[in-house]
Write a protein that holds these residues in place. Structure first.
Motif, mmCIF file in Angstrom:
data_model
loop_
_atom_site.group_PDB
_atom_site.id
_atom_site.type_symbol
_atom_site.label_atom_id
_atom_site.label_comp_id
_atom_site.label_asym_id
_atom_site.label_seq_id
_atom_site.Cartn_x
_atom_site.Cartn_y
_atom_site.Cartn_z
ATOM 1 N N ILE A 3 46.019 46.400 30.782
ATOM 2 C CA ILE A 3 45.135 47.528 31.018
ATOM 3 C C ILE A 3 45.892 48.799 31.392
ATOM 4 N N ALA A 4 47.178 48.711 31.660
ATOM 5 C CA ALA A 4 47.927 49.938 31.971
ATOM 6 C C ALA A 4 49.412 49.685 31.787
ATOM 7 N N MET A 5 50.135 50.739 31.400
ATOM 8 C CA MET A 5 51.590 50.655 31.278
ATOM 9 C C MET A 5 52.154 52.044 31.496
ATOM 10 N N ASP A 6 53.164 52.145 32.375
ATOM 11 C CA ASP A 6 53.750 53.464 32.630
ATOM 12 C C ASP A 6 55.257 53.481 32.439
ATOM 13 N N GLY A 7 55.819 52.460 31.796
ATOM 14 C CA GLY A 7 57.247 52.427 31.562
ATOM 15 C C GLY A 7 58.002 51.648 32.616
ATOM 16 N N THR A 8 57.507 51.618 33.824
ATOM 17 C CA THR A 8 58.182 50.888 34.894
ATOM 18 C C THR A 8 57.349 49.721 35.405
ATOM 19 N N THR A 9 56.037 49.759 35.194
ATOM 20 C CA THR A 9 55.168 48.670 35.612
ATOM 21 C C THR A 9 54.178 48.344 34.510
ATOM 22 N N VAL A 10 53.680 47.135 34.519
ATOM 23 C CA VAL A 10 52.661 46.692 33.586
ATOM 24 C C VAL A 10 51.574 46.030 34.406
ATOM 25 N N SER A 11 50.319 46.406 34.152
ATOM 26 C CA SER A 11 49.204 45.837 34.896
ATOM 27 C C SER A 11 48.354 44.954 33.999
ATOM 28 N N ASP A 12 47.842 43.890 34.583
ATOM 29 C CA ASP A 12 47.029 42.931 33.861
ATOM 30 C C ASP A 12 45.816 42.599 34.728
ATOM 31 N N LEU A 13 44.734 42.140 34.106
ATOM 32 C CA LEU A 13 43.526 41.776 34.833
ATOM 33 C C LEU A 13 43.380 40.265 34.803
ATOM 34 N N LEU A 14 43.376 39.669 35.983
ATOM 35 C CA LEU A 14 43.261 38.231 36.122
ATOM 36 C C LEU A 14 41.858 37.915 36.638
ATOM 37 N N GLN A 15 41.103 37.134 35.881
ATOM 38 C CA GLN A 15 39.733 36.810 36.269
ATOM 39 C C GLN A 15 39.721 35.508 37.053
ATOM 40 N N MET A 16 39.331 35.622 38.339
ATOM 41 C CA MET A 16 39.281 34.468 39.224
ATOM 42 C C MET A 16 37.825 34.115 39.509
ATOM 43 N N ASP A 17 37.631 33.072 40.255
ATOM 44 C CA ASP A 17 36.277 32.614 40.583
ATOM 45 C C ASP A 17 35.635 33.565 41.587
ATOM 46 N N GLY A 18 34.717 34.408 41.111
ATOM 47 C CA GLY A 18 33.979 35.291 41.998
ATOM 48 C C GLY A 18 34.528 36.695 42.107
ATOM 49 N N TYR A 19 35.702 36.958 41.556
ATOM 50 C CA TYR A 19 36.258 38.301 41.628
ATOM 51 C C TYR A 19 37.372 38.452 40.590
ATOM 52 N N ASP A 20 37.731 39.696 40.306
ATOM 53 C CA ASP A 20 38.861 39.995 39.430
ATOM 54 C C ASP A 20 40.036 40.462 40.285
ATOM 55 N N ALA A 21 41.222 40.160 39.821
ATOM 56 C CA ALA A 21 42.426 40.606 40.511
ATOM 57 C C ALA A 21 43.289 41.398 39.538
ATOM 58 N N VAL A 22 43.731 42.576 39.965
ATOM 59 C CA VAL A 22 44.638 43.380 39.161
ATOM 60 C C VAL A 22 46.063 42.969 39.500
ATOM 61 N N VAL A 23 46.791 42.511 38.495
ATOM 62 C CA VAL A 23 48.175 42.070 38.680
ATOM 63 C C VAL A 23 49.099 43.139 38.117
ATOM 64 N N THR A 24 49.999 43.627 38.948
ATOM 65 C CA THR A 24 50.970 44.634 38.526
ATOM 66 C C THR A 24 52.363 44.008 38.548
ATOM 67 N N TYR A 25 53.014 44.013 37.391
ATOM 68 C CA TYR A 25 54.354 43.432 37.263
ATOM 69 C C TYR A 25 55.393 44.514 37.533
ATOM 70 N N LYS A 26 56.317 44.182 38.420
ATOM 71 C CA LYS A 26 57.342 45.146 38.823
ATOM 72 C C LYS A 26 58.702 44.462 38.927
ATOM 73 N N ALA A 27 59.732 45.286 39.119
ATOM 74 C CA ALA A 27 61.069 44.758 39.389
ATOM 75 C C ALA A 27 61.139 44.394 40.871
#
Length: 236
Positions: A3-27
């Protein structure tokens, strides 16, 4: 889903039971979990390349903490959460799915494991009044049962019982008239918390203040009263 990319981080949406979690991958070296105000959004920071199943396991391990912290963050929010379909409201200590439907008259009911609010479209105030009325209806029989049990045990009877929405107290006892008032918002919290408030206010008919004598009565009647009081720590 990316759902987002800025060159240094990548974000993903993880669907859990009862809520969503935004996962941001970083160094970074290890997983990090945060709950963000005002809505209790779940944010996870993860090292690049972390497999999704590892993140899901990490979230599962913190499931209880996530639910408790989301509740606390939402309650500390400086603005009330909007009442919309797909949202949640609390009833007797549990988050309950909310369904809001357009209707000419405001009314709320608890059925099929969900809270349904009927109100004129977009009338937030009417929806909140309807929800408060639901809390009142839920609270009334619960209070009746507890008072029937605890008045003989405490050795005092209330001359009158009132219910209303209060902003700073869970209950109040007029020791001159023996009239006890309970906050309708107590219907949002676990039954154990309501029992604590009932005993607390009845004990005020024995002892006006909160000093050693009051605490001794509470400990005799309800030994775990301090733990029950913590269930209400977020405030009305």
């Amino acid at each position: 889903m990316i759902i987002a990319m800025d060159g240094t981080t990548v974000s993903d949406l993880l669907q859990m039971d009862g809520y969503d979690a935004v996962v941001t991958y970083k160094a970074m070296k290890r997983l990090r979990l945060r709950i963000l105000p005002p809505d209790g959004a779940v944010a996870i920071s993860a090292p690049f390349g972390t497999p999704e199943h590892v993140i899901e396991q990490f979230v599962d391990q913190h499931h209880g903490w996530i639910l408790r912290t989301r509740t606390a963050v939402r309650l500390r929010s400086p603005r009330p959460q909007r009442l919309d379909t797909g949202g949640r409201v609390r009833l007797w200590g549990a988050w309950t799915e909310l369904v809001v439907e357009d209707a000419s008259r405001a009314y709320a009911r608890h059925t099929d494991g969900r809270v349904h609010i009927l109100c004129p479209d977009g009338d937030e105030d009417a929806a909140r009044r309807a929800l408060d009325a639901l809390h009142r209806r839920e609270l009334e029989p619960a209070l009746k049962r507890l008072l029937e049990e605890w008045q003989p045990r405490v050795g005092r009877r209330a001359a009158g019982i009132r219910m209303r929405r209060m902003t700073s107290r869970w209950g109040s006892c007029n020791t001159a008239t023996a009239v006890i008032t309970f906050n309708t918002a107590l219907a949002k919290f676990p039954p154990e918390a309501l029992e604590f408030v009932v005993v607390h206010e009845l004990v005020h008919l024995l002892e006006r203040g909160h000093g050693p004598v009051f605490k001794a009565h509470m400990s005799r009647l309800l030994p775990d009263w301090q733990a029950r009081r913590m269930l209400l720590r977020e405030g009305p």
